[in-house]
Design an enzyme around this catalytic site. Structure first.
Site, PDB file in Angstrom:
ATOM      1  N   CYS A  58      82.068  47.836  97.167  1.00  0.00           N
ATOM      2  CA  CYS A  58      81.055  48.886  97.131  1.00  0.00           C
ATOM      3  C   CYS A  58      79.758  48.399  96.496  1.00  0.00           C
ATOM      4  CB  CYS A  58      81.583  50.113  96.385  1.00  0.00           C
ATOM      5  SG  CYS A  58      82.247  49.734  94.761  1.00  0.00           S
ATOM      6  N   GLU A  87      75.735  51.441 104.543  1.00  0.00           N
ATOM      7  CA  GLU A  87      76.758  50.558 104.000  1.00  0.00           C
ATOM      8  C   GLU A  87      77.673  50.093 105.130  1.00  0.00           C
ATOM      9  OE1 GLU A  87      79.680  50.475 100.157  1.00  0.00           O
ATOM     10  OE2 GLU A  87      79.692  52.304 101.360  1.00  0.00           O
ATOM     11  N   GLU A 113      82.911  57.319  92.138  1.00  0.00           N
ATOM     12  CA  GLU A 113      82.343  55.984  92.329  1.00  0.00           C
ATOM     13  C   GLU A 113      82.340  55.742  93.820  1.00  0.00           C
ATOM     14  OE1 GLU A 113      82.008  52.435  93.364  1.00  0.00           O
ATOM     15  OE2 GLU A 113      83.887  51.986  92.323  1.00  0.00           O
ATOM     16  N   LYS A 125      96.977  58.841  94.193  1.00  0.00           N
ATOM     17  CA  LYS A 125      97.209  58.617  95.621  1.00  0.00           C
ATOM     18  C   LYS A 125      96.503  57.337  96.053  1.00  0.00           C
ATOM     19  CE  LYS A 125      95.149  59.638  99.421  1.00  0.00           C
ATOM     20  NZ  LYS A 125      95.536  58.480 100.315  1.00  0.00           N
TER      21      LYS A 125
END
Length: 479
Positions: A293, A390, A259, A185
């Site tokens: 990331c 983040e 991850e 997906k």
């Protein structure tokens, strides 16, 4: 004295190489289904113009995709001689290279990243991953996971919007090389290169059901993750969603790799080559608009050189070119979505409210689309939200340190553990620092360097498991 400034003339890449359908169905069992009545529109983040509509898969669609993948696994793909499986991966790699320009333009249209990054990084690396894992297909007995490692079965894979095709390659290539089949997906805002990859699977004559692609939003992802017919779950995305997935998979027989997010530290010692370090800092945080990331979003610079580094850094950032992602001169493209832009703006405002000083170059933002100028925050402490959370955007927080011990302590003062960079001319200092950093990847005098032969992954809230290299095979093998 006459003005000697040289202006960059626009150098746009043509959109003519891309042919988009008005609406796309799901890719199940080797064929596209007709578009459903449940559709979402993907837009160009540079101008907010619609690109195409894609179907939203429900639980029934996901079940059909998993059933097709199971049938292909049991009847075709797993029994196939490994060398034959490898030939399909080599073929896919070659087709990606042949259609590289088309894929690069489509990636920049759908994602907002500069064409030179799509062209020179994303697409070549995607092809390289299929090429690399094609070579492993008939050598699994020599990978160090036992004499006769077996595939798991059906892999459910959910990928993010920051590197759509590259993340697809990271997931699909090792899964297919080890004999598994896939239901993938893509992110709801960037599904188009995944759907073009489905056409590449058809062009490569991949057996039906080996790769299935279901589009949709969060509910589609939840249905896929929770489906009892899958044997492996692989997810790249936010830590918050990763926690939800871990709860869903807990207590099942499914193998899981995650991850997740990061808050990477980029450490610059006083003996570092400063011009090289400044280029690494810029690449570490402003590459792909900071939608990375493992971005080096925390700059830790030794106090004695902090003023000089900041001077050179601001000078360099002021020369970055922000604008049309399809312009070959562009360094910083568009933010991927209005939602992400709002989050970046909110966290940047938090930094100002908490007393940090922000600086951005004098650049004109386009009137339409989602844009945020590259920004540097100074006066940042470890207590500030911009140093802890983040941001996933072109925002750099600058902190200082005096000793190597303090640098390591500040770098490790985060719940994440995905990446870090170290800049020094002393090999002993480099090794000393790298050995004490709690990060899955530590770059030495460089940043954001990726290779299909090298493993990638994190610790703590950055997830677990490895992708890439020999290590990336283990997640798809019953060992």
């Amino acid at each position: 004295m006459a003005d000697t400034t040289f202006a960059y003339a626009p150098a746009p890449e043509s959109r003519a190489v891309v042919s988009l359908r008005p609406a796309y169905g799901l890719f199940i069992d080797g064929a596209f289904t007709p578009p459903t009545e449940r559709l979402i529109t993907t837009v160009n983040p540079a101008d907010e113009e619609p690109l195409a509509e894609v179907s939203v898969a429900d639980e029934g669609d996901v079940d059909r995709a998993v059933t097709a993948a199971r049938r292909a696994f049991e009847r075709v793909w797993s029994p196939m001689p490994p060398a034959e499986r490898g030939k399909y991966l080599f073929r896919i790699s070659r087709i990606i290279q042949e259609r590289a320009r088309e894929l690069a333009v489509l990636e920049s249209l759908d994602n907002g990243k500069p064409i030179k990054e799509s062209r020179d990084v994303d697409i070549p690396l995607a092809a390289a991953h299929f090429f690399y894992y094609a070579g492993w297909a008939d050598k699994l007995a020599h990978a160090g996971f036992g004499a006769a490692p077996r595939p798991l079965g059906v892999a459910a894979q959910v990928i993010p919007w920051n590197f759509p095709l590259l993340m697809l390659a990271w997931k699909i290539a090792p899964a297919l090389a080890t004999g598994n089949t896939v239901v993938l997906k893509p992110a709801e805002t960037t599904p188009l290169t995944a759907l073009l990859f489905a056409e590449i699977c058809q062009q490569a004559e991949l057996p039906p059901g080996v790769v299935n692609i279901v589009t949709g939003a969060a509910d589609t992802g939840r249905a896929l993750i929770a489906h009892p017919g899958t044997d492996k779950v692989a997810f790249t995305g936010s830590t918050e969603v990763g926690r939800e997935i871990a709860r869903t998979v807990a207590g099942t027989r499914k193998k899981l790799t995650l991850e997740l997010g990061g808050k990477g530290a980029n450490i610059v010692y006083d003996d570092a080559p400063l011009d090289q370090a400044v280029e690494g800092i810029v690449n570490g945080i402003f590459f792909n608009q900071g939608h990375v990331c493992c971005a080096g979003s925390r700059l830790l610079v030794q106090e004695s050189i902090a003023e000089e580094v900041l001077h050179r850094l601001k000078e360099r950032v002021s020369r970055l070119r922000l604008g049309d992602p399809l312009d070959k001169n562009t360094d910083i493209g568009a933010i991927n979505s209005a939602e992400q832009l709002a989050r970046i703006r909110a966290l940047a405002q938090t930094g100002r409210d908490e007393g940090s000083q922000d600086w951005a170059p004098d650049c004109e933002l386009p009137a339409h689309g989602y844009w945020f100028a590259p920004t540097i925050f100074t006066g940042v402490t470890q207590a500030h939200r911009i140093a802890r959370e983040e941001i996933f955007g072109p925002v750099l927080s600058v902190l200082t340190f005096r000793t190597p011990d303090e640098a390591v302590e500040k770098a490790n003062n985060t719940p994440y553990g995905l990446s870090a960079g170290v800049w020094t001319e002393k090999g002993s200092r480099m090794l000393w620092t790298a050995g004490r950093l709690r990060a899955g990847v530590v770059w030495s005098n460089t940043f954001n360097k990726f290779d299909p032969t090298s493993p990638f992954g994190g610790y703590r809230e950055s997830g677990y498991g490895r992708e890439g290299g020999r290590h990336g095979l283990e997640a798809y093998l019953d060992v």
